[in-house]
Design a protein around this motif. Sequence first.
Motif, PDB file in Angstrom:
ATOM      1  N   GLN A 110      46.680  47.323  45.693  1.00 33.14           N
ATOM      2  CA  GLN A 110      46.119  46.011  45.398  1.00 33.14           C
ATOM      3  C   GLN A 110      44.620  46.089  45.655  1.00 33.14           C
ATOM      4  O   GLN A 110      44.191  46.462  46.751  1.00 33.14           O
ATOM      5  CB  GLN A 110      46.753  44.932  46.272  1.00 33.14           C
ATOM      6  N   PRO A 114      38.510  41.924  43.650  1.00 33.52           N
ATOM      7  CA  PRO A 114      37.615  42.023  42.494  1.00 33.52           C
ATOM      8  C   PRO A 114      36.444  42.986  42.676  1.00 33.52           C
ATOM      9  O   PRO A 114      35.906  43.479  41.690  1.00 33.52           O
ATOM     10  CB  PRO A 114      37.113  40.587  42.315  1.00 33.52           C
ATOM     11  N   THR A 142      37.121  49.443  44.034  1.00 38.46           N
ATOM     12  CA  THR A 142      37.412  50.439  43.006  1.00 38.46           C
ATOM     13  C   THR A 142      38.079  51.647  43.640  1.00 38.46           C
ATOM     14  O   THR A 142      37.976  51.877  44.843  1.00 38.46           O
ATOM     15  CB  THR A 142      36.129  50.938  42.299  1.00 38.46           C
ATOM     16  N   GLY A 199      47.137  40.827  37.437  1.00 34.46           N
ATOM     17  CA  GLY A 199      45.688  40.944  37.330  1.00 34.46           C
ATOM     18  C   GLY A 199      45.278  41.767  36.119  1.00 34.46           C
ATOM     19  O   GLY A 199      46.076  42.022  35.217  1.00 34.46           O
ATOM     20  N   MET A 238      43.131  45.353  34.923  1.00 33.42           N
ATOM     21  CA  MET A 238      42.613  46.660  35.322  1.00 33.42           C
ATOM     22  C   MET A 238      41.702  47.196  34.225  1.00 33.42           C
ATOM     23  O   MET A 238      41.992  47.037  33.044  1.00 33.42           O
ATOM     24  CB  MET A 238      43.759  47.658  35.528  1.00 33.42           C
ATOM     25  N   ASN A 253      38.925  46.720  39.174  1.00 33.03           N
ATOM     26  CA  ASN A 253      39.537  45.411  38.951  1.00 33.03           C
ATOM     27  C   ASN A 253      38.667  44.713  37.907  1.00 33.03           C
ATOM     28  O   ASN A 253      37.481  44.497  38.129  1.00 33.03           O
ATOM     29  CB  ASN A 253      39.567  44.637  40.270  1.00 33.03           C
ATOM     30  N   SER A 262      42.858  39.268  42.658  1.00 33.10           N
ATOM     31  CA  SER A 262      43.406  40.575  43.024  1.00 33.10           C
ATOM     32  C   SER A 262      44.126  41.234  41.854  1.00 33.10           C
ATOM     33  O   SER A 262      44.738  40.571  41.029  1.00 33.10           O
ATOM     34  CB  SER A 262      44.377  40.439  44.194  1.00 33.10           C
ATOM     35  N   LEU A 263      44.033  42.544  41.818  1.00 33.69           N
ATOM     36  CA  LEU A 263      44.739  43.392  40.859  1.00 33.69           C
ATOM     37  C   LEU A 263      45.813  44.144  41.630  1.00 33.69           C
ATOM     38  O   LEU A 263      45.523  44.762  42.657  1.00 33.69           O
ATOM     39  CB  LEU A 263      43.768  44.386  40.222  1.00 33.69           C
TER      40      LEU A 263
END
Length: 121
Positions: A38, A41, A44, A62, A64, A95, A100-101
């Motif tokens: 996770q 933003p 990386t 999210g 990507m 992200n 959140s991703l």
Amino acid sequence: MTTTPERGQSIPDASHLYEVERRARHLERPGFRITELQLSPDQTVPWHSHTHVGDTFYVLDGRMRLFLQAPKESVELGPGESYAVAPGRPHLVTNAGDASLTFLVLQGVGQYDYVPLVSRA
């Protein structure tokens, strides 16, 4: 004290090299593993490659953005989408959203390593 690898130096575990909101290993067998990451933003997964394994990314929540080299490419993925990166191909995971991703990365088949492409000071 943790040592920082030199550019191009293969290491067996890179989890100490970059921060994520959450990291969970769901499966690890010889030659294959599944990890959930996770990213906030502004986080990386830095430029790197793998000598023997490919990465298959599957987005759970999210957006990507993958940046790739050899050849140069940018790929954006949303929930339910996936992309496979071949062994040896340099890539950076970011992200692409403002929340959140969360994604799975399936790695295999072969011995895992992490080869950083940028030296860290």
